[in-house]
Design an enzyme around this catalytic site. Sequence first.
Site, PDB file in Angstrom:
ATOM      1  N   GLU B  58      19.613   8.347  30.080  1.00 51.55           N
ATOM      2  CA  GLU B  58      19.589   7.049  29.416  1.00 51.55           C
ATOM      3  C   GLU B  58      20.304   7.061  28.069  1.00 51.55           C
ATOM      4  OE1 GLU B  58      17.026   8.692  30.638  1.00 51.55           O
ATOM      5  OE2 GLU B  58      16.583   7.536  32.443  1.00 51.55           O
ATOM      6  N   ARG B 166       9.487  -6.687  38.638  1.00 49.79           N
ATOM      7  CA  ARG B 166      10.135  -6.051  39.777  1.00 49.79           C
ATOM      8  C   ARG B 166       9.472  -6.519  41.074  1.00 49.79           C
ATOM      9  NH1 ARG B 166       8.927   0.031  41.331  1.00 49.79           N
ATOM     10  NH2 ARG B 166       9.881  -0.010  43.377  1.00 49.79           N
TER      11      ARG B 166
END
Lengths: 268, 334
Positions: B58, B166
Site C-alpha cells: 500500500e 462492500r
Amino acid sequence: MTVLPLAADAARFADRIRLRSLRMIAPHGFGYLGQALSSAEIIASLYAGPYRPARDDLVCSPGHYMIAFYAAAAEAGLLDEQELATYGHDGSALEAIGTERSPAVDLTCGSLGQGLSGAVGFALAHRLAAEPQARVFSLVSDGELEEGQVWEAAMFAAHHQLGSLTVLLDANDSQVDGQLSSITTIEPIADKWRSFGWTAFDVDGHDVNALEDALATAVEDPRPAIVVGRTSTVHGLAALPEGADGHFIKLPEDVAEAATAELEARLA
Amino acid sequence: MRNPPYPTVLKPYGQALVKLAQERSEILCLTGDLTRQCEIDLFQEALPERFIHAGMAEANMVGMAGGLARRGYLPFVHTFGVFATRRPLDQIINAVAYPSLPVRLVGFMPGISSPGGPSHQAIDDVALMRAVPNMTVVDVADAVEIERALPAITHVPGPVYLRLKRGEIPVIFDDDHEFSLHSAQVIEDGDDIALIASGMMLSAALAAAAELRDAGIGTKVLNVPVVKPLDEETVLEAASGVRAVVTAENHTVIGGLGSAVAETLAGAGLGRPLRRLGLQDTFAEGAKSAPSLFRRYGLGTQDLIDTAWTLLGAPGTAPRAAPAPSTPGEYAPV
C-alpha cells in the site's frame, strides 16, 4: 500436559492439522482451508522438530493462517480441542483472522507483513534478557513479501545477527487476486534473503524430511535463517475441485464430506 | 425515497467507474490485491491498459499514485478501508495531501461491516482522513449516491477519500436524488429530535425515525454523505430546529461524524444535548457476521430509538424496532 509428536510422526501430524482444519471450516461452508493445506507439513515439522512451546516464541505473521495453528496446538495438547468447534462463531476467541485474543501463538496479526518485525522484537528481547536457549519461529507467507516492512525487518535481523530467529516461509504462490507470480515477481526468494545476510534453505514444503533437515541446520546457524517451503493450497486433499480458490475455499457439504472421508481413511 | 426493505444491487461503484473512465482517459485504476472485492474486476476487463496491479504494497501504491497525479493522471486507488488509510498514512500525507494532488483513495468494507476482526475493520478511517489537510471525506449511503458521487469527486482539485460498503449495496434513494459535495440533506423533518447519519447508518436512522414518529416524536433525519468539508450551515439549521441531536456513524465516535457535528455546534455556541452513536472507543472482536457486531456494539436501529427516547426524557418505554430483515449473501472477511 504437552504431548509433542515424534519426528517420524510429522507427516501424520500434518494430516491431523488438515482434518482438524477441515472440521472447523465445514460448518461455515467456506474459509481459510487452503492456508492450512499448504502449511500443514511446515507447522508439523516445527512441532516435531525444534519448537519448544514453554521456551520459544511462535509467531504467525499472516493472521489468516491461524486455523492451522489452532489445529496444531490442539493436536499437541496445548489447546482444548472442544474450543476448535467455536472457530469463527459469534463470541469465539478463535477468530478466522487472528486477533490479540488468539490462543496457540505468541503473536499474530491480520494486517499482513507485520509479524516478522514482532519476531525480531522477541529475538532482541531474548538477547537483552540473556536467554540464549530461547528461539523465535515465525511463519511468513510469500504474499507478505510484497509488503516493504518484511524487508526492513530482514535487514535489521541480519545486521544484528539475530541467530535465534528462524522464518518458515510458506511459498504457495497464492494471494487474493490469484497467483502471486502473475502479480509480482518475488523470485529468487532464497537468494534475496541470502543477499540480505540470512542463511536460506529452499525445499519441498510438503516433504517433512527435507523440512526437518533444513530446520535442524537452520537453528545451528549463527545467522538468522529462513526455510522456504514450496507448497500448494490444495495439497493432500484430492476431493477439492480443480482450481479451488487458495485464499478462500468454498466448501459445499458434499465436498466437505468427501474431503473428511479421504483424510479419515488416510489416518485410519 | 424508497421504503424498506430496500432492494440491493451489486457493483454499482465498479460499473460507474468504468463508465466514467471511458469518458475520461486520464483516469487510472490501481489495486492492492483486492480487485473483485473492490468491484474493479469490471475495470480490469474493460480497460486493462489503465489497470495497475500494485500488489499487496500500500505504501508504494499511494506513492506511485502521487507520481502519476503529478504527471496529469487521475488515479483511483483501491483496497479495504483499513489498508487504504492506516498502512500508507505517511505516504498519503506527504505524497498526496501536502501537494494536494487529485488522488482518489477508495476504501471498502467500512467500520464493523466486516467480521474479519480488528485488523480488517476500518473504524478510524474517517477520523484519520479528516485530520489530513486538503482531504475531502465522503461516506455515501446507497447505490444512487455512489453513482452521483463518483463523477462529482473527479472535479475536486485535491485528494478525496471515498468510503464504500462492500457486497450488496442498498438502493434507498429514488433515481432523481440530487447529490452534492457541498450540502447535507434533510430527508425527514420534525421538531423534537434530529438524527444525523452518514453511510451505512442512514437506513437505521430512517427506520428509527419511522418508529419515533409513530410514537409522537417529531424526528428530523439529516443525511451527511460528505463528512469533510462538513455542510455546517445545514447542520446548524437542523440542530437549531430541534430539542436534541443524535449522530450515528459506523465508526469510532472519536474524530468522525459525531465529532464534526459536536465541533460545529460548539463553535456556533448552539447548545443542544448531543449523543454520538458509534463504537465507544473500542475494537470489535469475535463475530461470525456483521449484524451481530452491529447489535453488540450498539449500532442498531433500537439503539438509535432508545438513545433518542432517553435524551428527550420521553415517558414510558421506547417503541420497539421491527426486526431487521436478514441480509442475503453476507460476505466473508477475506
